[in-house]
Design an enzyme around this catalytic site. Structure first.
Site, PDB file in Angstrom:
ATOM      1  N   PRO A  79      34.098  35.295  13.311  1.00  0.00           N
ATOM      2  CA  PRO A  79      32.967  36.163  12.942  1.00  0.00           C
ATOM      3  C   PRO A  79      31.635  35.457  13.147  1.00  0.00           C
ATOM      4  CG  PRO A  79      34.010  35.275  10.983  1.00  0.00           C
ATOM      5  CD  PRO A  79      34.839  34.813  12.138  1.00  0.00           C
ATOM      6  N   VAL A  81      27.363  36.360  12.609  1.00  0.00           N
ATOM      7  CA  VAL A  81      26.347  37.296  12.135  1.00  0.00           C
ATOM      8  C   VAL A  81      25.445  37.681  13.304  1.00  0.00           C
ATOM      9  CG1 VAL A  81      24.416  37.617  10.558  1.00  0.00           C
ATOM     10  CG2 VAL A  81      26.415  36.315   9.827  1.00  0.00           C
ATOM     11  N   CYS A 163      31.374  30.393   4.621  1.00  0.00           N
ATOM     12  CA  CYS A 163      29.972  30.459   5.037  1.00  0.00           C
ATOM     13  C   CYS A 163      29.148  29.422   4.274  1.00  0.00           C
ATOM     14  CB  CYS A 163      29.414  31.857   4.794  1.00  0.00           C
ATOM     15  SG  CYS A 163      27.672  32.029   5.254  1.00  0.00           S
ATOM     16  N   LYS A 204      39.509  32.828   4.478  1.00  0.00           N
ATOM     17  CA  LYS A 204      38.984  31.732   5.292  1.00  0.00           C
ATOM     18  C   LYS A 204      38.287  30.742   4.372  1.00  0.00           C
ATOM     19  CE  LYS A 204      36.070  30.408   9.163  1.00  0.00           C
ATOM     20  NZ  LYS A 204      35.155  30.819  10.248  1.00  0.00           N
ATOM     21  N   HIS A 236      38.626  26.021   8.264  1.00  0.00           N
ATOM     22  CA  HIS A 236      37.616  25.297   9.045  1.00  0.00           C
ATOM     23  C   HIS A 236      37.689  23.836   8.623  1.00  0.00           C
ATOM     24  CE1 HIS A 236      33.560  25.540  11.216  1.00  0.00           C
ATOM     25  NE2 HIS A 236      33.839  24.266  11.058  1.00  0.00           N
ATOM     26  N   GLY A 268      37.346  24.809  14.326  1.00  0.00           N
ATOM     27  CA  GLY A 268      36.479  23.639  14.348  1.00  0.00           C
ATOM     28  C   GLY A 268      36.700  22.747  15.551  1.00  0.00           C
TER      29      GLY A 268
END
Length: 417
Positions: A79, A81, A163, A204, A236, A268
């Protein structure tokens, strides 16, 4: 070498394979002994160098030993933004991506605003998608998950706990929700119950800095059927501080503590198809995710046999960046996209060829400013197609001029010392 191998018996081939494995293992043992010596003499810099060398060789050997073709590795587009809109998701799927993610959907706005809900629910039959939710209000997240599960194209609903942006820090969601593991597990458990099997429950996360045991315990709680029951776990390999490279080793350890039916997706430091295969072999994960690499090159994980390009003019385009840009514009004409997204994608995809041809950058800037409305996409498509042909012919002329011998009429000057 191939002819000699064909004449070997099966027993000789097994011996040759064992010899290759012994050679690989001896290489690792040698570097491991050097690591031990560095620990004894406490030479930090040399220790870090040998550790990195050991890490790379171990990953290479794991990649060589992995059986290609027998284990399907999911190639995932993460994803982003303002960049994971439907047109871009369909573009990367044409270049071999198996699973895509929506941009993060604000759970509070999704449950309260009809206009926001209408804006974010954009799906296509050719794009099975994971819808990602962000927030910390348990009630709103569960309600939003119920609404998204009613969409046929949504195959999973994911809670974003990765995030690290300032807005996430201020709202205490995203990666900062990891500081409240009890609340996090309560939200995931509620999502799993609300989905009722219509869509998979996904999470996630990022790793905890310098605390692998805490990371492993959280992953065990999130995927345990008795507690949370998440069916997809994306990890991640960096912490919130982002000051270090992705840690594939912790992802490999996570794979050993979660149930076998849970899909583990590594994220990553994956920027090419080779790194994707290397990461999958080393971590034993079920899928590999990338975002920024695909933003700059949608063909990063592409294999020629996986491409499904609908237009013959796009298939005939020799330059990969322009091929991706033209396909993206075709999808924009069909499903639409905000102009800010169009501008960003074209700038990212065509950055390298425009850098190689600086005299064409001004022309491209003029095209973007003149095509500020979606009604002129056709003219932009034709202009980019002509631009790709110009750069292609320019590169061919440069190659010919380098390889062409000097003509007989031109004087040859020889300097003698």
């Amino acid at each position: 070498k191939k002819k000699k191998t064909m004449h070997l018996t099966s027993q000789q081939q097994h011996k040759l394979q064992d010899a290759n494995e012994c050679a690989s293992n001896s290489c690792l043992v040698m570097i491991g002994c050097q690591l031990l010596a560095c620990v004894i003499i406490r030479h930090r810099q040399t220790l870090e160098d040998f550790a990195q060398q050991y890490y790379v060789i171990a990953a290479e050997i794991a990649c060589q030993r992995s059986v290609q073709g027998k284990r399907k590795i999911l190639r995932c587009c993460g994803p982003m933004v303002g960049a994971s809109e439907l047109a871009f998701r369909l573009t990367v799927r044409a270049f071999g991506i198996d699973l895509t993610w929506t941009p993060m959907i604000d759970a509070d706005g999704f449950t309260k605003s009809y206009l926001y809900r209408k804006e974010m629910i954009q799906f296509h039959d050719n794009d099975p998608t994971v819808a990602q939710l962000g927030g910390r209000d348990r009630t709103n997240i569960i309600h939003a998950a119920k609404l998204l599960a009613q969409v046929d194209q949504v195959k999973a609903v994911e809670l974003n706990c990765g995030c690290p942006m300032r807005c996430a820090r201020k709202g205490r969601y995203g990666a900062f929700l990891l500081n409240e593991p009890d609340l996090l597990c309560s939200i995931v458990q509620g999502m799993r119950s609300a989905l009722h099997g219509k869509a998979l429950c996904a999470v996630k996360i990022r790793i905890y800095k310098n605390d692998p045991l805490r990371t492993l315990n959280l992953c065990r709680r999130l995927t345990s059927p008795q507690e949370c029951g998440a069916q997809i776990l994306t990890v991640h390999g960096r912490s919130v501080c982002k000051e270090h490279d992705a840690d594939w080793n912790i992802i490999r350890q996570i794979k050993t503590v979660i149930p076998k039916h849970v899909l583990l997706i590594a994220n990553g430091d994956v920027r090419s198809l080779r790194q994707l295969r290397l990461c999958a072999a080393f971590t034993a994960c079920d899928g590999v995710m990338a975002a920024r690499a695909l933003l700059k090159d949608p063909e990063s994980f592409s294999v020629p046999s996986d491409r499904s390009l609908p237009d013959s003019s796009i298939r005939g385009c020799a330059l990969p960046p322009f091929r991706a840009a033209l396909l993206y514009l075709k999808w924009v004409e069909i499903v639409g996209a905000p102009w800010q997204c169009i501008q960003r994608h074209l700038t990212e995809i065509l950055e390298r060829p425009l850098r190689q041809a600086p005299h064409l950058r001004k022309q491209f800037t003029t095209l973007r400013s003149n095509s500020s409305s979606a009604n002129e996409l056709e003219s932009l498509y034709k202009a980019l197609n002509a631009l790709s042909l110009t750069i292609d012919s320019h590169q061919q002329d440069t190659t010919i001029s380098r390889t062409q011998p000097p003509s007989s009429s031109s004087p040859v000057v020889v300097s003698v010392r």
